[in-house]
Each structure stands twice: as structure tokens, then as C-alpha cells.
Write an enzyme that holds these catalytic residues in place. Structure first.
Site, PDB file in Angstrom:
ATOM      1  N   SER A 181      -3.155 -24.768  -6.997  1.00  0.00           N
ATOM      2  CA  SER A 181      -3.307 -25.432  -8.307  1.00  0.00           C
ATOM      3  C   SER A 181      -4.352 -24.705  -9.168  1.00  0.00           C
ATOM      4  CB  SER A 181      -3.727 -26.898  -8.104  1.00  0.00           C
ATOM      5  OG  SER A 181      -5.071 -26.939  -7.709  1.00  0.00           O
ATOM      6  N   ASN A 182      -4.256 -24.918 -10.488  1.00  0.00           N
ATOM      7  CA  ASN A 182      -5.191 -24.233 -11.393  1.00  0.00           C
ATOM      8  C   ASN A 182      -6.643 -24.636 -11.137  1.00  0.00           C
ATOM      9  OD1 ASN A 182      -2.947 -23.033 -12.422  1.00  0.00           O
ATOM     10  ND2 ASN A 182      -3.312 -23.592 -14.556  1.00  0.00           N
ATOM     11  N   GLU A 183      -6.859 -25.899 -10.711  1.00  0.00           N
ATOM     12  CA  GLU A 183      -8.240 -26.310 -10.391  1.00  0.00           C
ATOM     13  C   GLU A 183      -8.781 -25.467  -9.232  1.00  0.00           C
ATOM     14  OE1 GLU A 183      -5.735 -28.394 -10.715  1.00  0.00           O
ATOM     15  OE2 GLU A 183      -6.258 -29.764 -12.325  1.00  0.00           O
ATOM     16  N   GLU A 225       2.882 -14.747  -2.237  1.00  0.00           N
ATOM     17  CA  GLU A 225       3.327 -15.835  -3.115  1.00  0.00           C
ATOM     18  C   GLU A 225       2.622 -15.739  -4.459  1.00  0.00           C
ATOM     19  OE1 GLU A 225       2.872 -19.755  -1.423  1.00  0.00           O
ATOM     20  OE2 GLU A 225       3.669 -20.743  -3.219  1.00  0.00           O
ATOM     21  N   GLN A 276      10.220 -23.140   2.513  1.00  0.00           N
ATOM     22  CA  GLN A 276       8.818 -23.028   2.942  1.00  0.00           C
ATOM     23  C   GLN A 276       8.268 -24.374   3.400  1.00  0.00           C
ATOM     24  OE1 GLN A 276       6.110 -22.180  -0.294  1.00  0.00           O
ATOM     25  NE2 GLN A 276       4.572 -21.304   1.058  1.00  0.00           N
ATOM     26  N   GLY A 277       7.909 -24.464   4.680  1.00  0.00           N
ATOM     27  CA  GLY A 277       7.354 -25.706   5.226  1.00  0.00           C
ATOM     28  C   GLY A 277       5.856 -25.596   5.438  1.00  0.00           C
ATOM     29  N   SER A 333       3.364 -27.388   2.917  1.00  0.00           N
ATOM     30  CA  SER A 333       2.690 -28.621   2.468  1.00  0.00           C
ATOM     31  C   SER A 333       3.123 -29.840   3.267  1.00  0.00           C
ATOM     32  CB  SER A 333       3.004 -28.875   0.995  1.00  0.00           C
ATOM     33  OG  SER A 333       2.625 -27.773   0.230  1.00  0.00           O
TER      34      SER A 333
END
Ligand SMILES: Cc1cc2nc3c(=O)[nH]c(=O)nc-3n(C[C@H](O)[C@H](O)[C@H](O)COP(=O)(O)OP(=O)(O)OC[C@H]3O[C@@H](n4cnc5c(N)ncnc54)[C@H](O)[C@@H]3O)c2cc1C
Length: 398
Positions: free
Chosen positions: A383-385, A244, A126-127, A129
């Protein structure tokens, strides 16, 4: 709302159990149970076994070679696989790019890529990020400029999981730098052996090579490798992310990890007694087990609603946050139970073939490395944030 399984579903569960008992290779299950690293061949062997049974593409519709299962069958299958010590599937091909190709791809793309995913000919990575585009994914800078019937791609991707094994990468690339960020992105399928691609390992805290940087230097990609319209790649990107983020609570995996933790705590000794009899440890295990039971119940409620035609909304953010916290807590407890025996982990003991003198019991080899590795759970896949921001806006109206 009915959260009990029907007789048919229970019969399906028995069928899965029998299949796993007969077909899951013992050496692979042993590695999974002890948290050892799996090789590319391990993954490919298990995938081929599932494919022979017609159970590899759980999320795909029947007409493309999938199982056509509903949400409950998928859940039961994942639970049983985790309990038996089956490897978690590498999702990038079967569960991420394939749904995008099925939904937005041309018939030619479907005919070419889907069978190659099913039979294991292609390993996808997976590209998405980039160094400046993680949570803020729409700010990707990797450029793709048209040149005749090709795009010329330049830029860098990062955190590319298992990219060292892959022969294909799906990428978000910027095709219109003038448009507003989401409106100038395209979704490309790129061969990893194209001239101009280089892959560099990133070694993580646990000493493992799991993630990579991928560089694109004047890489020529045929126009027919674009999925969807030019500059409309954000639609594919968002659709892929919904896939995802499913199943991220990882209830089955946490249950297996908790059972393993209890087994370790039965063997280890604190003050002359099995660690499992230590009151403080018992309390900590009980706390995490109760949270896990609550997440399991929430998962079943969400499944029941989905089975009745509803779609999961912000609940998936709750499952992602809680599921990742639970798995991290279990790995923390495993490390604590072992105390100093967890510390001096040796990288080569992480593979099953290690023949040197063990430092302690075989189950002591991986907990420290796993503890370090699993810090990633609260970062990747949103992310969790960021999940908390979603909940704050959508649920609390903040
Ligand atoms: C082990 C691992 C494997 C990965 N595999 C892949 C892969 O295969 N392919 C791929 O494309 N990507 C992959 N990723 C990337 C992953 O999706 C990103 O790391 C993730 O989206 C976070 O982006 P970032 O690292 O740029 O952090 P940033 O976005 O820079 O965030 C840094 C910190 O700031 C917080 N933050 C950022 N914005 C906000 C906000 N608005 N409000 C509150 N807090 C905020 C974040 O939560 C985080 O704690 C992987 C990451 C890891 C760790």
C-alpha cells in the site's frame, strides 16, 4: 547520464510497433481502450500471439525461453503495448512465480513448470494475503504440516486475483509455528484441483468478480512442490515481491488513459463548448499531465542507472506512489467530465457484446466502474502508506 534512446533501441521500438500493428487483435484492443473487462480467452489469445513471437517472457533469461531483453527494451515494449491497447499481462505466472522457480527451483521444477507457463497450459494465482496478513505478510497463519511425503495444508487466503481462472496457486504457508515469523514460512506450489480447495468470489465496488477467497481444508501437497528449503520461504517471498513491484509507475498505461480522457473531453460539452476548452478542466488535465511527464523522466533516469549496472532502490516506492496517484487522478477526471452520464453504469455494458440501447456514448460505459476499480492501485503490491514508511526510513532517516 544519458536518457536518450540509442539508434538500436529506436529500431527495436519500430519493430515492436510493426508487430503490434500486424498482430494485436482489434477486438481485444477495443475492449482495452474502452476499459471493458477481458475474458480468460482474450488473455490467452494475446499470450499465445506473444509466445509465438518469442516475446511473452520479457523478464526471463534466454536459456529458459525468455527474451533476454535489458531494462530499456522491456520499458519500450511495455510503453508500445500500452499505447496500442494491448492487454496488460497477467503477471502471476510469467513475472512472479517463474523468476522464483528460475532462481530457487530444482531442475525438475524448472523443466515441468516453465514450459507450461510459456505455452499457457497453467494459469497461476498468488496466495500470499490472508485476512490477518496483508501489509504484515510475515504473520501468515495457513498451516502446512508434514505427513509422510506430503504437507497437509489448512487455512485461508484472500484477495486472490483471478483465482477463479487458475489451475495453480503459489502460497506462503507456516511450517514452523514456533520460529520467529519470517523464519517459519515455506513457499508451496499447489494444484487448484486438489481435494479440499474451495474458491469463493469477492465482488468489488464496481460489481466485478476479480478477486476471491481461497480455502484449504486438509489439502495434501507433495513435498516436491516446495520451492527452496523448508522454513526458508521468506527468501522466495521477498524475491518475488521485487518482481511484483517493478514497472508499477504504469507510465504507458497512464499516457493511453490521458489520451482517452482528452478524446472524451473533446466530445463532451460544457456550457455549449467542448469540455476540453473549459479552463478549470484544462488546468486539472495539465496538472496531471505534468506529474506524468515528471514520472516518465524519473523512470528514464532510473532505467539509465539500471542500464549502467545500478539497482533501483527506494525509487520504486516513489514510482509506485506517484504512478498510482496519477492513474487514479485520470480516472477521477474521466468520471467528472462525463458528469451524470458516468453514474448509471450497467454491468452488462462492460462487455463488448452488449446489444441494448446505450445510455450515452460508448466511452461513457466504463469510467465510473473504472474509477471505483482503480482505488485498488494504492492498496495492492504494497500500500502507498507502507511505501511512504519505506521512504521515510530509507531516504529521510526518520
Ligand atoms: C484488488 C486487489 C487485488 C489483490 N490481489 C492479491 C493477490 O492476487 N494475491 C495476494 O496474495 N494478495 C492480493 N491483494 C492483497 C494486497 O496485497 C493487500 O490488500 C495489501 O498488501 C494490503 O493488505 P491488507 O488489505 O491486509 O491491509 P492492511 O495491511 O490491514 O492495511 C489496512 C490499512 O492500514 C495501512 N497500514 C497497515 N500497516 C501500516 C503501517 N505499518 N503504517 C502505516 N499504515 C499502515 C495500510 O496502508 C492500509 O491503508 C490484493 C488486494 C487488492 C485490493
Amino acid at each position: 547520464m544519458n536518457i536518450h534512446f540509442t539508434e538500436q533501441e529506436l529500431a527495436f521500438r519500430e519493430e515492436v510497433r510493426a508487430f503490434l500493428k500486424a498482430e494485436l487483435p482489434a477486438d481485444i484492443a477495443a475492449k482495452v481502450r474502452l476499459g471493458k473487462k477481458l475474458t480468460k480467452q482474450d488473455h490467452q489469445r494475446w499470450q499465445a500471439i506473444l509466445h509465438r513471437r518469442g516475446w511473452y517472457a520479457a523478464n526471463w533469461p534466454l536459456e529458459h525461453g525468455g527474451t533476454g531483453w535489458g531494462v530499456v527494451e522491456k520499458h519500450l515494449f511495455e510503453e508500445e503495448c500500452a499505447a496500442a491497447g494491448a492487454p496488460r499481462l497477467i503477471s502471476f505466472g510469467v513475472n512472479m512465480v517463474a523468476p522464483v522457480i528460475i532462481r530457487f527451483g530444482t531442475p525438475e521444477q524448472q523443466a515441468h513448470y516453465l514450459p507450461r507457463i510459456l505455452d499457457g497450459s497453467d494459469w497461476w494465482c498468488q496466495g500470499y494475503s490472508e485476512p490477518g496478513a496483508g501489509s504484515d505478510l510475515a504473520s501468515v497463519k495457513t498451516r502446512a504440516v508434514r505427513d509422510g511425503n506430503h504437507y497437509v495444508v489448512n487455512g485461508q487466503k484472500t484477495w486472490t486475483t483471478l483465482g477463479q481462472y487458475a489451475n495453480r496457486i503459489f502460497c506462503l504457508v507456516r511450517t514452523d509455528p514456533e520460529a520467529k515469523p519470517q523464519a517459519g514460512i515455506s513457499f508451496l506450489l499447489i494444484d487448484m484441483d486438489s481435494p479440499g480447495i474451495s474458491v469463493r468470489p469477492i465482488i468489488t465496488l464496481d460489481g466485478a468478480h476479480e478477486v476471491n477467497e481461497v480455502f484449504f481444508d486438509d489439502v495434501r501437497v507433495p513435498l516436491e512442490n516446495r520451492v527452496g528449503e523448508e522454513n526458508d520461504g521468506w527468501t522466495c517471498a521477498k524475491y518475488l515481491l521485487t518482481h511484483e513491484r517493478t514497472g508499477q509507475a504504469g507510465v504507458g498505461i497512464s499516457k493511453a488513459a490521458l489520451a482517452h480522457l482528452k478524446a472524451i473531453a473533446r466530445h463532451e460539452v460544457i456550457d455549449g463548448r467542448p469540455a476540453l476548452e473549459d479552463p478549470l478542466l484544462r488546468q486539472r488535465i495539465a496538472e496531471v499531465e505534468m506529474r506524468l511527464m515528471a514520472v516518465e523522466m524519473s523512470t528514464l533516469r532510473i532505467l539509465a542507472r539500471a542500464q549502467a549496472g545500478g539497482t533501483p532502490g527506494t525509487e520504486s516506492s516513489i514510482l509506485k506512489i506517484t504512478g498510482s496517484e496519477i492513474r487514479q487522478a485520470i480516472s477521477d477526471l474521466a468520471r467528472r467530465v462525463l458528469g451524470p452520464h458516468a453514474l448509471p453504469f450497467l454491468a452488462d455494458e462492460m462487455v463488448l457484446e452488449h446489444e441494448g440501447e446505450p445510455l450515452h456514448a460508448d466511452y461513457s460505459v466504463t469510467p465510473a466502474a473504472q474509477y471505483l476499480n482503480l482505488r485498488k492501485l494504492s492498496i495492492y503490491g504494497g500500500s502507498n502508506e507502507i511505501q511512504k514508511n519505506i521512504l521515510a526510513k530509507a531516504q529521510l532517516g526518520l
